[in-house]
Design a protein around this motif. Structure first.
Motif, short mmCIF file in Angstrom:
data_model
loop_
_atom_site.label_atom_id
_atom_site.label_comp_id
_atom_site.label_asym_id
_atom_site.label_seq_id
_atom_site.Cartn_x
_atom_site.Cartn_y
_atom_site.Cartn_z
N THR A 87 -83.63 -48.00 -80.60
CA THR A 87 -82.75 -48.56 -79.58
C THR A 87 -82.67 -50.07 -79.83
O THR A 87 -83.48 -50.62 -80.59
N PRO A 88 -81.74 -50.77 -79.20
CA PRO A 88 -81.68 -52.23 -79.38
C PRO A 88 -82.92 -52.96 -78.87
O PRO A 88 -83.17 -54.10 -79.26
N SER A 89 -83.72 -52.30 -78.01
CA SER A 89 -84.87 -52.96 -77.39
C SER A 89 -86.22 -52.53 -77.96
O SER A 89 -87.17 -53.31 -77.97
N PHE A 90 -86.32 -51.30 -78.43
CA PHE A 90 -87.60 -50.78 -78.91
C PHE A 90 -87.38 -49.57 -79.82
O PHE A 90 -86.27 -49.06 -79.94
N MET A 91 -88.47 -49.13 -80.45
CA MET A 91 -88.46 -47.94 -81.28
C MET A 91 -89.53 -46.96 -80.79
O MET A 91 -90.49 -47.35 -80.13
N ILE A 92 -89.34 -45.69 -81.17
CA ILE A 92 -90.30 -44.65 -80.79
C ILE A 92 -90.62 -43.82 -82.01
O ILE A 92 -89.72 -43.31 -82.70
N ILE A 93 -91.91 -43.68 -82.29
CA ILE A 93 -92.38 -42.80 -83.36
C ILE A 93 -92.83 -41.49 -82.74
O ILE A 93 -93.63 -41.48 -81.80
N LEU A 94 -92.32 -40.39 -83.26
CA LEU A 94 -92.76 -39.06 -82.83
C LEU A 94 -93.46 -38.39 -84.01
O LEU A 94 -92.85 -38.18 -85.06
N GLU A 95 -94.72 -38.06 -83.82
CA GLU A 95 -95.47 -37.30 -84.82
C GLU A 95 -95.64 -35.88 -84.28
O GLU A 95 -96.21 -35.68 -83.21
N ILE A 96 -95.11 -34.90 -84.99
CA ILE A 96 -95.02 -33.54 -84.46
C ILE A 96 -96.10 -32.66 -85.08
O ILE A 96 -96.29 -32.64 -86.30
N LYS A 97 -96.82 -31.95 -84.21
CA LYS A 97 -97.88 -31.06 -84.66
C LYS A 97 -97.60 -29.65 -84.13
O LYS A 97 -97.36 -29.46 -82.94
N ASN A 98 -97.64 -28.69 -85.01
CA ASN A 98 -97.47 -27.29 -84.62
C ASN A 98 -98.83 -26.61 -84.74
O ASN A 98 -99.14 -25.98 -85.74
N LEU A 99 -99.64 -26.76 -83.70
CA LEU A 99 -101.00 -26.25 -83.70
C LEU A 99 -101.21 -25.32 -82.50
O LEU A 99 -100.78 -25.64 -81.39
#
Length: 327
Positions: A87-99
């Protein structure tokens, strides 16, 4: 929302499928390769499952999403992010786990303990992974002289039946380690609570997203080297997708299986893809004939000329470049 880099089937999975297709089931390494393929497919299914929950972002016009982003840091090491939301204001990291099972998070030992049925195993602490991703992403952005945005990170558990456990003193971890169904709620709350003042203009945000795309690097496969295999370990021929044998031949201007008579016109292209994934991105007429059990140099030449327009050398020593296709 603009999905600048869609989620695609990972090349490593496609390569492992080619290897399983070409490796005899009696081979000593067949079972371990099949197990790796199985685990990677589970992970990929988990990544795909969260895309449903990201649909709520479609109404946001000032958001870019990049899936499976792999960048090279200044230290020469690569780092990969399952999903990056910009986004213009921030970023988001998504780490996906299928456990599956029960996941116990212990920040003191920085371990995640997974209990599934009667088995217990210690897994890497996922929040350490995202912290490292944040650090590497910040370094990359800074090294390219871009303004540094605030970066949030979440571990997304894609299996809704997975039980998440933390001690009473560590319940705050549950705000970072979430089930995929909570993703819309968590992200919406973040959008509402974070400062709305833009760090980047929309044009600069697009430029940064494009820079990520330009610098993305696919993982080097080296599947054969990993398992210490040679081309002699692989089955040769053209593959029949119905009876799963290498018995496709040219009959009356069509590619047909000698066993089940199925027409498999994609067999030559499939063989070229297998060669690309397992052996080399270039080949000669002789290489192709050896790999596919074709006898006629003229027939091999017509196939290579059709599918491999980029080539070098004289007619006798011509080297063709395989334009790999996932289709």
């Amino acid at each position: 929302m603009i999905i600048l880099k869609p989620r695609k089937k990972p090349l490593i999975i496609i390569a492992l499928e080619a290897l399983i297709r070409r490796l005899p089931t009696t081979h000593s390494k067949f079972s371990s390769i099949k197990q790796e393929l199985h685990l990677r497919k589970i992970g990929y299914r988990g990544e795909r499952s969260i895309d449903f929950y990201l649909d709520f972002l479609s109404s946001f016009k000032e958001i870019y999403v990049l899936h499976d982003l792999r960048l090279k840091g200044d230290n020469g090491h690569f780092f990969q992010i399952d999903t990056l939301i910009m986004t213009p204001s921030f970023m988001i990291i998504l780490e996906i786990k299928n456990l599956s099972g029960t996941l116990y998070l212990n920040p003191l030992t920085q371990q995640m303990i997974r209990t599934f049925q009667t088995t217990e195993e210690v897994l890497p602490y996922p929040l350490l992974q995202t912290q490292m991703q944040k650090h590497q992403l910040k370094e990359w952005i800074t090294s390219k002289k871009w303004p540094l945005l605030k970066i949030f990170d979440f571990i997304v558990i894609s299996d809704p039946t997975t039980r998440l456990v933390a001690d009473s003193s560590n319940q705050h971890l549950m705000s970072q380690v979430i089930h995929s169904a909570r993703l819309p709620e968590v992200l919406q709350k973040l959008f509402n609570s974070s400062p709305s003042q833009a760090v980047l203009s929309l044009k600069k945000l697009q430029d940064l997203a494009t820079s990520f795309m330009f610098n993305h690097t696919e993982i080097e496969l080296a599947i054969m080297q990993k398992y210490h295999l040679s081309t002699q370990d692989l089955m040769r021929g053209l593959f029949c997708t119905k009876c799963e044998t290498f018995t496709v031949v040219r009959l009356k201007r069509a590619w047909k299986c000698k066993i089940c008579s199925t027409r498999v016109n994609s067999a030559p292209l499939q063989a070229l893809n297998d060669y690309y994934l397992l052996v080399n991105p270039t080949l000669t007429n002789r290489d192709f004939r050896h790999f596919t059990n074709l006898i006629s140099p003229q027939l091999a030449h017509s196939i290579l000329k059709e599918h491999c327009p980029a080539f070098t050398g004289t007619l006798k020593s011509r080297t063709y470049t395989i334009p790999f296709s996932t289709h």
